[in-house]
Design a protein around this motif. Structure first.
Motif, mmCIF file in Angstrom:
data_model
loop_
_atom_site.group_PDB
_atom_site.id
_atom_site.type_symbol
_atom_site.label_atom_id
_atom_site.label_comp_id
_atom_site.label_asym_id
_atom_site.label_seq_id
_atom_site.Cartn_x
_atom_site.Cartn_y
_atom_site.Cartn_z
ATOM 1 N N GLU A 1 4.418 13.815 5.950
ATOM 2 C CA GLU A 1 3.437 13.875 4.853
ATOM 3 C C GLU A 1 2.119 14.496 5.307
ATOM 4 O OE1 GLU A 1 4.217 13.530 1.796
ATOM 5 O OE2 GLU A 1 6.175 12.635 2.103
ATOM 6 N N PHE A 2 1.676 14.171 6.520
ATOM 7 C CA PHE A 2 0.446 14.795 7.019
ATOM 8 C C PHE A 2 0.622 16.303 7.164
ATOM 9 C CE2 PHE A 2 -1.380 10.681 8.810
ATOM 10 C CZ PHE A 2 -2.512 10.714 8.010
ATOM 11 N N ARG A 3 1.772 16.736 7.700
ATOM 12 C CA ARG A 3 2.021 18.176 7.854
ATOM 13 C C ARG A 3 2.033 18.873 6.490
ATOM 14 N NH1 ARG A 3 3.135 19.936 12.838
ATOM 15 N NH2 ARG A 3 3.775 18.425 14.409
ATOM 16 N N ALA B 1 0.834 -1.208 0.000
ATOM 17 C CA ALA B 1 0.000 0.000 0.000
ATOM 18 C C ALA B 1 0.866 1.254 0.000
ATOM 19 C CB ALA B 1 -0.934 0.000 1.207
ATOM 20 N N LEU B 2 1.903 1.266 0.810
ATOM 21 C CA LEU B 2 2.777 2.433 0.878
ATOM 22 C C LEU B 2 3.497 2.662 -0.448
ATOM 23 C CD1 LEU B 2 4.028 4.772 2.417
ATOM 24 C CD2 LEU B 2 5.666 3.155 3.421
ATOM 25 N N THR B 3 4.005 1.609 -1.050
ATOM 26 C CA THR B 3 4.681 1.738 -2.347
ATOM 27 C C THR B 3 3.720 2.286 -3.399
ATOM 28 O OG1 THR B 3 6.189 -0.079 -1.809
ATOM 29 C CG2 THR B 3 5.916 0.452 -4.146
ATOM 30 N N LEU B 4 2.518 1.742 -3.426
ATOM 31 C CA LEU B 4 1.527 2.200 -4.401
ATOM 32 C C LEU B 4 1.100 3.642 -4.111
ATOM 33 C CD1 LEU B 4 -0.156 1.461 -6.880
ATOM 34 C CD2 LEU B 4 -1.905 0.565 -5.318
ATOM 35 N N VAL C 1 -0.362 8.539 1.360
ATOM 36 C CA VAL C 1 1.005 8.156 1.734
ATOM 37 C C VAL C 1 1.159 8.237 3.248
ATOM 38 C CG1 VAL C 1 3.452 8.816 1.587
ATOM 39 C CG2 VAL C 1 2.042 8.781 -0.484
ATOM 40 N N ALA C 2 0.667 9.328 3.835
ATOM 41 C CA ALA C 2 0.793 9.516 5.287
ATOM 42 C C ALA C 2 0.079 8.406 6.052
ATOM 43 C CB ALA C 2 0.234 10.881 5.674
ATOM 44 N N ALA C 3 -1.116 8.057 5.609
ATOM 45 C CA ALA C 3 -1.873 6.995 6.289
ATOM 46 C C ALA C 3 -1.177 5.642 6.158
ATOM 47 C CB ALA C 3 -3.284 6.919 5.718
#
Length: 186
Positions: free
Chosen positions: A161-163, A110-113, A145-147
């Motif tokens: 990424e969230f910031r 999931a992170l890579t995608l 990406v952050a999640a």
């Protein structure tokens, strides 16, 4: 076979008509725009169905549908590499597939995608920096990406990424902080 033909954007009835009428000479010919619309409908419907399956807790089935949708959207993008609308559809398919992979605890995938989706969204936004829709796509992809990073235990990456997503949202919606979108994103 029929599902494969439909997923490839082919009209099965058209092929049958050609066979009955001796090929292309007397058979029905499909216009490229109609074929593209039918192909798009297939992967958009697969995405929506995949979302419904995730919501129903049928994650493995959802992943199968969403990955077929993503594959079909990417195939169309390879045929139409300069079509930003198709690129946005690929981005949407990526985002939905990321959600399903996270639900299936396939966090690294999931992170890579999600990172691939962010790269695509950033590339599209760079083509037209004043396009608010493109910029909001970047925010959505960055949040994905952050999640995914958070679920992977990459807390610093997630926080960064969230910031950035928050800052980009504030910048995007700064002209009108009372806008519904502003309250939705924050």
């Amino acid at each position: 076979e029929r599902v494969g033909a439909v997923a490839a954007g082919q009209d099965v009835r058209e092929g049958a008509a050609r066979q009955r009428h001796g090929g292309g000479a007397r058979g029905v010919r499909q216009r490229p725009a109609i074929a593209a619309a039918r192909g798009r409908n297939v992967y958009v419907n697969r995405m929506l169905y995949g979302e419904a399956l995730v919501a129903a807790g049928r994650v493995d089935e959802a992943l199968a549908e969403l990955e077929l949708a993503l594959e079909a959207a990417e195939s169309r993008l390879r045929r139409e590499p300069h079509n930003s609308g198709v690129a946005r559809e690929v981005s949407a398919a990526i985002d939905r597939t990321v959600i399903a992979r996270l639900a299936a605890d396939r966090v690294d995938e999931a992170l890579t995608l999600a990172e691939r989706g962010l790269t695509l969204a950033e590339g599209l936004a760079a083509l037209d920096p004043d396009n608010e829709l493109g910029r909001s796509d970047v925010v959505a992809s960055r949040s994905q990406v952050a999640a995914a990073a958070l679920q992977a235990g990459e807390l610093e990456h997630s926080e960064r990424e969230f910031r950035r997503a928050i800052a980009e949202t504030e910048e995007l919606l700064a002209p009108d902080p009372t806008a519904v979108g502003y309250r939705t994103y924050l």
